[in-house]
Each structure stands twice: as structure tokens, then as C-alpha cells.
Design a protein around this motif. Structure first.
Motif, short mmCIF file in Angstrom:
data_model
loop_
_atom_site.label_atom_id
_atom_site.label_comp_id
_atom_site.label_asym_id
_atom_site.label_seq_id
_atom_site.Cartn_x
_atom_site.Cartn_y
_atom_site.Cartn_z
N ASN A 43 0.90 5.11 3.45
CA ASN A 43 1.70 4.76 4.63
C ASN A 43 2.43 5.99 5.17
O ASN A 43 2.46 7.04 4.53
CB ASN A 43 2.68 3.63 4.29
CG ASN A 43 3.61 3.97 3.15
OD1 ASN A 43 4.21 5.04 3.13
ND2 ASN A 43 3.74 3.07 2.19
N GLY A 101 -7.08 5.75 0.34
CA GLY A 101 -7.26 4.80 1.43
C GLY A 101 -8.71 4.52 1.70
O GLY A 101 -9.56 4.62 0.81
N SER A 122 0.82 -1.20 0.00
CA SER A 122 0.00 0.00 0.00
C SER A 122 0.86 1.25 0.00
O SER A 122 1.84 1.36 0.74
CB SER A 122 -0.91 0.01 1.23
OG SER A 122 -1.62 1.23 1.28
#
Length: 84
Positions: free
Chosen positions: A22, A60, A19
Motif C-alpha cells: 500500500n 503484489g 495488504s
């Protein structure tokens, strides 16, 4: 454990590890960056909205996200939640 379950579990772990939403990438955000620079860093946003030259984009989900506010094509503010 079956081979299929191992493969699915491995894929999920790999996907989570890859991902771009972060703490490391959040630390690279700077006011004044262009939207293209942010998308290069974080990928395509999950959601964007805006009007009159102002926009807000989110990368996200509801628990782990980065939110960036743009004026024109430039980052004005940004925030994050649940980043690791």
C-alpha cells in the motif's frame, strides 16, 4: 444473502484491507534499507530474480505492486503501481 456468502465476502474485504502492499508502506521505503528490513515491512516477496549481486523483488500482482531493486543486501531503487 446466506451466512456463508456474508462470511466469504467479509473475509475478502478483510484480506484486501490487510495488504502490506500500500501507499503507506511504500512511503516508508528508503534507499539503503536492507532486504530484511524491506521484508519486515512488506512481508515475503511474490517474486525475486537476479544475478551478480543485483536482484529485483516484487510484492503484489500485475496491477498493484511494489518493486525493489537491491545491490547486494541494500535497496538501490524502488517503484510502485496502483497503490492506495
Amino acid at each position: 444473502m446466506s451466512l456463508r456468502r456474508i462470511a466469504v465476502l467479509s473475509f475478502c474485504v478483510l484480506l484486501a484491507a490487510c495488504s502490506k502492499v500500500n501507499q503507506e508502506n511504500y512511503a516508508k521505503l528508503k534507499a539503503g534499507m536492507t532486504k530484511a528490513e524491506v521484508e519486515n515491512l512488506l512481508g515475503k516477496p511474490t517474486e525475486c530474480s537476479g544475478a551478480l549481486g543485483l536482484s529485483s523483488c516484487t510484492w503484489g500482482d500485475q496491477q498493484i505492486f511494489i518493486s525493489v531493486q537491491f545491490a547486494g543486501d541494500k535497496v538501490m531503487m524502488f517503484s510502485g503501481q496502483g497503490l492506495k
